[in-house]
Design a protein around this motif. Sequence first.
Motif, PDB file in Angstrom:
ATOM      1  N   TYR A  47      35.277  -3.179 -48.146  1.00  0.00           N
ATOM      2  CA  TYR A  47      34.524  -2.050 -47.615  1.00  0.00           C
ATOM      3  C   TYR A  47      35.500  -0.919 -47.343  1.00  0.00           C
ATOM      4  CZ  TYR A  47      30.288  -4.741 -47.184  1.00  0.00           C
ATOM      5  OH  TYR A  47      29.168  -5.467 -47.476  1.00  0.00           O
ATOM      6  N   ASN A  50      33.499   4.411 -47.178  1.00  0.00           N
ATOM      7  CA  ASN A  50      32.104   4.414 -46.736  1.00  0.00           C
ATOM      8  C   ASN A  50      31.173   3.752 -47.748  1.00  0.00           C
ATOM      9  OD1 ASN A  50      30.254   5.041 -44.743  1.00  0.00           O
ATOM     10  ND2 ASN A  50      29.701   6.997 -45.671  1.00  0.00           N
ATOM     11  N   THR A  51      31.704   2.767 -48.452  1.00  0.00           N
ATOM     12  CA  THR A  51      30.860   2.060 -49.403  1.00  0.00           C
ATOM     13  C   THR A  51      31.444   0.674 -49.676  1.00  0.00           C
ATOM     14  OG1 THR A  51      29.710   2.272 -51.525  1.00  0.00           O
ATOM     15  CG2 THR A  51      32.041   2.843 -51.496  1.00  0.00           C
ATOM     16  N   ILE A  52      30.777  -0.060 -50.553  1.00  0.00           N
ATOM     17  CA  ILE A  52      31.229  -1.402 -50.897  1.00  0.00           C
ATOM     18  C   ILE A  52      31.896  -1.348 -52.271  1.00  0.00           C
ATOM     19  CG2 ILE A  52      29.001  -1.986 -51.917  1.00  0.00           C
ATOM     20  CD1 ILE A  52      29.321  -4.794 -50.879  1.00  0.00           C
ATOM     21  N   GLY A 141      22.614   9.617 -39.182  1.00  0.00           N
ATOM     22  CA  GLY A 141      21.409   8.812 -39.327  1.00  0.00           C
ATOM     23  C   GLY A 141      20.251   9.369 -38.527  1.00  0.00           C
ATOM     24  N   TYR A 143      17.959  11.584 -38.914  1.00  0.00           N
ATOM     25  CA  TYR A 143      17.363  12.417 -39.960  1.00  0.00           C
ATOM     26  C   TYR A 143      16.362  13.403 -39.403  1.00  0.00           C
ATOM     27  CZ  TYR A 143      19.219   8.553 -42.758  1.00  0.00           C
ATOM     28  OH  TYR A 143      20.013   7.596 -43.325  1.00  0.00           O
ATOM     29  N   TYR A 256      17.730   7.091 -54.057  1.00  0.00           N
ATOM     30  CA  TYR A 256      17.356   5.861 -53.360  1.00  0.00           C
ATOM     31  C   TYR A 256      18.513   5.319 -52.513  1.00  0.00           C
ATOM     32  CZ  TYR A 256      19.770   4.671 -57.631  1.00  0.00           C
ATOM     33  OH  TYR A 256      20.673   4.664 -58.663  1.00  0.00           O
ATOM     34  N   GLU A 257      19.666   5.974 -52.582  1.00  0.00           N
ATOM     35  CA  GLU A 257      20.844   5.451 -51.871  1.00  0.00           C
ATOM     36  C   GLU A 257      20.807   5.758 -50.390  1.00  0.00           C
ATOM     37  OE1 GLU A 257      24.668   5.976 -54.318  1.00  0.00           O
ATOM     38  OE2 GLU A 257      23.265   7.367 -55.236  1.00  0.00           O
ATOM     39  N   TYR A 259      18.329   8.127 -47.909  1.00  0.00           N
ATOM     40  CA  TYR A 259      17.213   9.050 -47.842  1.00  0.00           C
ATOM     41  C   TYR A 259      16.346   8.763 -46.629  1.00  0.00           C
ATOM     42  CZ  TYR A 259      14.303   5.176 -49.514  1.00  0.00           C
ATOM     43  OH  TYR A 259      13.648   3.979 -49.642  1.00  0.00           O
TER      44      TYR A 259
ATOM     45  N   LYS B  89      20.846   1.155 -38.423  1.00  0.00           N
ATOM     46  CA  LYS B  89      20.028   2.286 -37.971  1.00  0.00           C
ATOM     47  C   LYS B  89      19.054   2.765 -39.049  1.00  0.00           C
ATOM     48  CE  LYS B  89      20.654   6.521 -35.327  1.00  0.00           C
ATOM     49  NZ  LYS B  89      21.619   7.476 -34.796  1.00  0.00           N
ATOM     50  N   ASP B  90      19.556   2.919 -40.277  1.00  0.00           N
ATOM     51  CA  ASP B  90      18.704   3.539 -41.296  1.00  0.00           C
ATOM     52  C   ASP B  90      17.777   2.585 -42.034  1.00  0.00           C
ATOM     53  OD1 ASP B  90      21.728   4.202 -43.229  1.00  0.00           O
ATOM     54  OD2 ASP B  90      20.735   2.324 -42.707  1.00  0.00           O
ATOM     55  N   LEU B  92      17.930   0.968 -44.613  1.00  0.00           N
ATOM     56  CA  LEU B  92      17.847   1.153 -46.065  1.00  0.00           C
ATOM     57  C   LEU B  92      17.770  -0.193 -46.775  1.00  0.00           C
ATOM     58  CD1 LEU B  92      20.338   4.092 -46.632  1.00  0.00           C
ATOM     59  CD2 LEU B  92      17.927   4.078 -47.250  1.00  0.00           C
ATOM     60  N   LYS B  95      14.226  -1.099 -46.780  1.00  0.00           N
ATOM     61  CA  LYS B  95      13.488  -0.205 -47.686  1.00  0.00           C
ATOM     62  C   LYS B  95      13.733  -0.553 -49.144  1.00  0.00           C
ATOM     63  CE  LYS B  95      13.822   3.904 -44.770  1.00  0.00           C
ATOM     64  NZ  LYS B  95      14.334   5.286 -44.756  1.00  0.00           N
ATOM     65  N   GLU B  96      14.854  -1.165 -49.427  1.00  0.00           N
ATOM     66  CA  GLU B  96      15.195  -1.546 -50.800  1.00  0.00           C
ATOM     67  C   GLU B  96      14.128  -2.467 -51.383  1.00  0.00           C
ATOM     68  OE1 GLU B  96      18.058  -0.588 -52.458  1.00  0.00           O
ATOM     69  OE2 GLU B  96      17.521  -1.747 -54.241  1.00  0.00           O
ATOM     70  N   ILE B 107      22.427  -3.867 -50.318  1.00  0.00           N
ATOM     71  CA  ILE B 107      23.619  -3.694 -49.493  1.00  0.00           C
ATOM     72  C   ILE B 107      23.228  -3.105 -48.157  1.00  0.00           C
ATOM     73  CG2 ILE B 107      25.781  -2.406 -49.290  1.00  0.00           C
ATOM     74  CD1 ILE B 107      25.819  -2.420 -52.389  1.00  0.00           C
ATOM     75  N   CYS B 108      23.721  -3.719 -47.087  1.00  0.00           N
ATOM     76  CA  CYS B 108      23.576  -3.113 -45.773  1.00  0.00           C
ATOM     77  C   CYS B 108      24.974  -2.656 -45.376  1.00  0.00           C
ATOM     78  CB  CYS B 108      23.011  -4.098 -44.755  1.00  0.00           C
ATOM     79  SG  CYS B 108      22.718  -3.307 -43.153  1.00  0.00           S
ATOM     80  N   LEU B 109      25.222  -1.383 -45.611  1.00  0.00           N
ATOM     81  CA  LEU B 109      26.574  -0.859 -45.388  1.00  0.00           C
ATOM     82  C   LEU B 109      26.996  -0.918 -43.921  1.00  0.00           C
ATOM     83  CD1 LEU B 109      28.541   0.147 -47.436  1.00  0.00           C
ATOM     84  CD2 LEU B 109      27.679   2.439 -47.131  1.00  0.00           C
TER      85      LEU B 109
END
Lengths: 346, 129
Positions: A47, A50-52, A141, A143, A256-257, A259, B89-90, B92, B95-96, B107-109
């Motif tokens: 990680y 900010n991503t995998i 987050g 939003y 979709y990443e 939103y 929190k989000d 996502l 939602k996936e 993925i749950c970042l």
Amino acid sequence: MTESVIFVERTLTSRNKKVLLVLTLIIVVFLLWFFYRSNASTTSQIYSMNTIIDIEVSGMNRQEIVSQITEEINNLNGLFDDFNPKSDISLINNKAGIISVKVSPDTIDILEKSKEMYTKTYGKFNVMVGPLMELWGFKTGDYRVPSKEQIDEVLKLTDINDLIIDKTNLTVFLKKKGERLDLGGIAKGYTLDKVYAILKENNAKKAVINMGGNVLVYSENSKETFNVGIKHPRADGIIAVLKVKSGTFIATSGDYERYFEENGKRYCHIIDPLTGYPADFLTSATAVTNEGYLGDVLSTAFFILGEEKSLVFAKDLAVGSVTVDGNLNIHYSTDLSGVITIENRG
Amino acid sequence: MGLLQLRTGDKIILIIVIVSLVCGISLRILFANGSSKIVLIMVDGKLFEEIPLSVNTGHNEDILVESKEGYLSVEISNGKVRVTDSTCKDKLCIKEGEISKVGDTIICLPNRISISIIGENSNIDTVSY
């Protein structure tokens, strides 16, 4: 005399044949083992940025390579990550409107490339979007859909000409208070370029690197092909497959990443720097290039531009592009004709 | 005479070796076919659990996956996998929706948890997203 000579000859021949057979078997077994070992691969998941990140490397020296790649990723992450208060980018952001900050050569490099890409994409790629990302809540987050007045106000803080880079003294300065750099659209691609260099330097046998969806494929055999899927933007599985060779970078931007939805409308994290609103022409855009930072930037630019303009743009730059719109119509540049396979949705 | 017998014996051994090699390889190929999908759950970059994904059973499984950052619940049922709850929190990952194909990933970042479907028969090297 003749009989004994014949007898001796036969004995030797028979024994030699057996010895030869055993030797051959030993050599075959050894070759199989060696082949197996040299094609064995190591996978690692980390990680960062900010991503995998998924790293798969094959070959005898794979451990060393994975180690070098991991170190480089963490090193660059330490410079570019705006969630890390000690990173070069955070320091620049914190001193916006106050004073210039001394940074590492890699930071200068990525920012110069960013400025160059701003011009090339006619402003559709802009690393000064930090304040816009914050306004829409994509940093925390929280939003929200801001008002037009709020957006217009924040757009004043996204002027690329306020990014002052001093290459000689290795310093960077943001002219106005409140301006913030965000390298989210270029950092992964830029890092992949460094990873590519490591793979080449170490004569890697084979590698597949996936950095939050940005892909690099590598093989010592320049003719070897890899099958890289493009994620379906609205369903599980993939929507297309690209058959590509070593040294190809594939970057995708999708809605979709990251939103949120409000009143039935989806707002994604890819904001058009010129309008201040999330782009919504496409659900997914992919750039196929032979340079990492370029692909990363272009996937964002294509996503914002929409299908027609992307194809023209891709042609000008001699890169591949694939776009998927809201109705799941797929369009791709002609240079990908022999390379792309659209998956049949049964 | 003695030499000829040895040669035949050698031949027999050779035939046995070749036949068993061929059998072994064929068995491996035969058993590798079919739906050999596996749900791979990774936490903080390390393997948490591997669960075979069988398509037809009414078999339901709920797994709590914990990381240093938080946790989420994974539901596996009828060959499909989805996240039903998460401390992120989000949301996502929720939602996936559900995944079921080899190469799919949720993925749950924030929680540093990844759930992917892997399998032997996929010809896809990786997915760009």
